[in-house]
Design a protein around this motif. Structure first.
Motif, PDB file in Angstrom:
ATOM      1  N   ALA A  19       1.626  -1.192  10.566  1.00 52.11           N
ATOM      2  CA  ALA A  19       0.349  -1.250   9.859  1.00 52.11           C
ATOM      3  C   ALA A  19       0.569  -1.404   8.360  1.00 52.11           C
ATOM      4  CB  ALA A  19      -0.453   0.016  10.147  1.00 52.11           C
ATOM      5  N   ARG A  20       1.550  -0.657   7.832  1.00 46.88           N
ATOM      6  CA  ARG A  20       1.803  -0.730   6.398  1.00 46.88           C
ATOM      7  C   ARG A  20       2.330  -2.093   5.988  1.00 46.88           C
ATOM      8  NH1 ARG A  20       5.637   3.080   2.465  1.00 46.88           N
ATOM      9  NH2 ARG A  20       4.869   2.137   0.533  1.00 46.88           N
ATOM     10  N   LEU A  21       3.215  -2.681   6.815  1.00 42.87           N
ATOM     11  CA  LEU A  21       3.718  -4.001   6.455  1.00 42.87           C
ATOM     12  C   LEU A  21       2.590  -5.028   6.442  1.00 42.87           C
ATOM     13  CD1 LEU A  21       6.019  -5.833   5.656  1.00 42.87           C
ATOM     14  CD2 LEU A  21       6.359  -6.346   8.085  1.00 42.87           C
ATOM     15  N   TYR A  22       1.751  -5.028   7.476  1.00 38.13           N
ATOM     16  CA  TYR A  22       0.585  -5.916   7.465  1.00 38.13           C
ATOM     17  C   TYR A  22      -0.162  -5.775   6.139  1.00 38.13           C
ATOM     18  CZ  TYR A  22       0.082  -7.426  12.447  1.00 38.13           C
ATOM     19  OH  TYR A  22       0.209  -8.032  13.669  1.00 38.13           O
ATOM     20  N   ALA A  23      -0.481  -4.523   5.776  1.00 39.39           N
ATOM     21  CA  ALA A  23      -1.289  -4.276   4.577  1.00 39.39           C
ATOM     22  C   ALA A  23      -0.548  -4.680   3.313  1.00 39.39           C
ATOM     23  CB  ALA A  23      -1.674  -2.791   4.529  1.00 39.39           C
ATOM     24  N   GLU A  24       0.740  -4.360   3.219  1.00 39.75           N
ATOM     25  CA  GLU A  24       1.502  -4.703   2.023  1.00 39.75           C
ATOM     26  C   GLU A  24       1.616  -6.209   1.851  1.00 39.75           C
ATOM     27  OE1 GLU A  24       2.648  -2.915  -0.370  1.00 39.75           O
ATOM     28  OE2 GLU A  24       2.833  -0.844   0.358  1.00 39.75           O
ATOM     29  N   LEU A  25       1.794  -6.940   2.947  1.00 38.15           N
ATOM     30  CA  LEU A  25       1.876  -8.393   2.856  1.00 38.15           C
ATOM     31  C   LEU A  25       0.605  -8.963   2.259  1.00 38.15           C
ATOM     32  CD1 LEU A  25       3.581  -9.256   6.267  1.00 38.15           C
ATOM     33  CD2 LEU A  25       4.600  -9.523   3.997  1.00 38.15           C
TER      34      LEU A  25
END
Length: 390
Positions: free
Chosen positions: A378-384
């Motif tokens: 979830a964090r990678l999706y958001a950070e991207l």
């Protein structure tokens, strides 16, 4: 960007809810309802599909900027789950054996994180049915998912968990071709039926079908550049019903994988040409038909480098690895990447205590996934999205 214990528990709860109610293909009413419930109160603009049970959600930041698209697939596989537990599939013959329930929970989590982060511009959340062969991504593109924010995204990203091969928590990808194309070819041989005691009075298609099945690899090897690899696998041979009758029809089914348009075309031509020659030699007829599946999935080099740098900066240098070669699977996110530059990444989710080399893989009845990676996904999706819009 904070992902605490409560956040993780919420994702686990949603993932387990979805895992209990796996649905197949393009119609996922209960899954769609669960996603809409999970997004209720977020303030996102929500739209459902017309020809499929998709959900498109748009987050508009308070500052102007471009749009970025994030994709999660939602459909399950026609597999009966092995094992017992509190959240195993309640639908016999259907199972989230490819981790799409994980992807869906991660993308819901990303929506919550990005709502708090207030990015500049817009984020399109693409919750897609029908990845497992039904072409849901192409249908969503036709229904306007790429225009949902009012302008086309400048980048698109997708994430896929892997139950084996990779250690849990490792992100992998590569620039250029990352996944192959998939097609299905069917060879239908037609002769003349008759009594098995008098085969000379019939024209058996069985011998031609068997010869063609055995000749596939030789035909392909002779026609395709060995440095542009293909895979041709005979997956089914069907003929006859009675043990004392020569059938009039025999069918051979092949699964085809390729990594370029040229190799894809040469492989199909070689198989068809060989089948026609074999049919003629056996005095029967053959019809060849190819169902075009998903095209090659190509990562944009710049977006892949950006995604790799994001993983390293957020999670550490040891959390990303470049794939040395494309993976043999296929993905309909290819239809999105054919329209928008972006990147497709995989995330190791092998459960603790299991060896990735021997763990049950995706698409198996015993596949298990480490829920510990949900927050990171979830964090990678958001950070991207957040960093791409900065």
């Amino acid at each position: 960007m904070h992902t605490g214990t409560r956040f993780h528990r919420d994702l686990v709860r949603l993932r387990r809810t979805l895992h209990r109610i796996p649905e197949l293909g393009l119609r996922l009413p209960r899954t769609q309802e669960a996603v809409l419930d999970a997004l209720d109160g977020t303030g996102l603009e929500l739209r459902t599909g017309e020809g499929l049970s998709s959900v498109t959600a748009v987050l508009r930041g308070s500052r102007p900027g471009p749009a970025v698209l994030l994709r999660a697939d939602m459909d399950a596989l026609p597999i009966t789950e092995e094992g017992e537990g509190p959240f195993v599939s309640q639908h016999p013959g259907a199972m989230h054996a490819c981790g799409h329930d994980m992807h869906t929970a991660m993308l819901v989590g990303a929506a919550r994180l990005l709502r708090e982060a207030d990015p500049a511009g817009s984020v399109v959340f693409m919750f897609q049915p029908g990845e497992e062969g039904a072409g849901g991504a192409e249908l969503m593109v036709r229904e306007g998912v790429l225009e949902a924010a009012g302008e086309r995204p400048v980048a698109a990203y997708a994430l896929h968990v892997v139950a084996s091969m990779l250690p849990s928590g490792l992100f992998v990808s590569r620039p250029g071709v990352v996944l192959g194309a998939s097609d299905t070819m069917r060879l239908a041989f037609t002769g003349a039926g008759g009594h098995s005691a008098m085969p000379h009075t019939a024209r058996s298609p069985v011998h031609a079908a068997c010869a063609a099945a055995n000749a596939v690899h030789t035909a392909v090897d002779a026609a395709v550049d060995p440095f542009d690899p293909v895979v041709a696998t005979v997956t089914a041979v069907h003929a006859g019903e009675a043990d004392n009758a020569v059938p009039a029809r025999a069918e051979v089914t092949l699964s085809l994988r390729s990594y370029s348009a040229q190799a894809r075309g040469r492989m199909c031509e070689a198989i068809e040409r060989t089948a026609r020659g074999i049919a003629s030699a056996h005095g029967v007829e053959v019809e060849a038909g190819t169902d075009r599946g998903y095209p090659v999935t190509r990562n944009d080099p710049q977006e892949t480098a950006f995604a790799a740098a994001t993983v390293r900066e957020v999670f550490g240098e040891d959390r990303y690895a470049r794939l040395p070669r494309p993976l043999p699977a296929s993905e309909d996110f290819a239809h999105v990447l054919d329209e928008v530059p972006g990147a497709y990444l995989s995330l190791g989710a092998c459960p603790a205590g299991r060896d990735p080399a021997t763990a049950a893989p995706n698409h198996s009845a015993g596949a298990r996934f480490d829920e510990g990676v949900l927050s990171d996904g979830a964090r990678l999706y958001a950070e991207l999205a957040l960093r791409r819009l900065t």
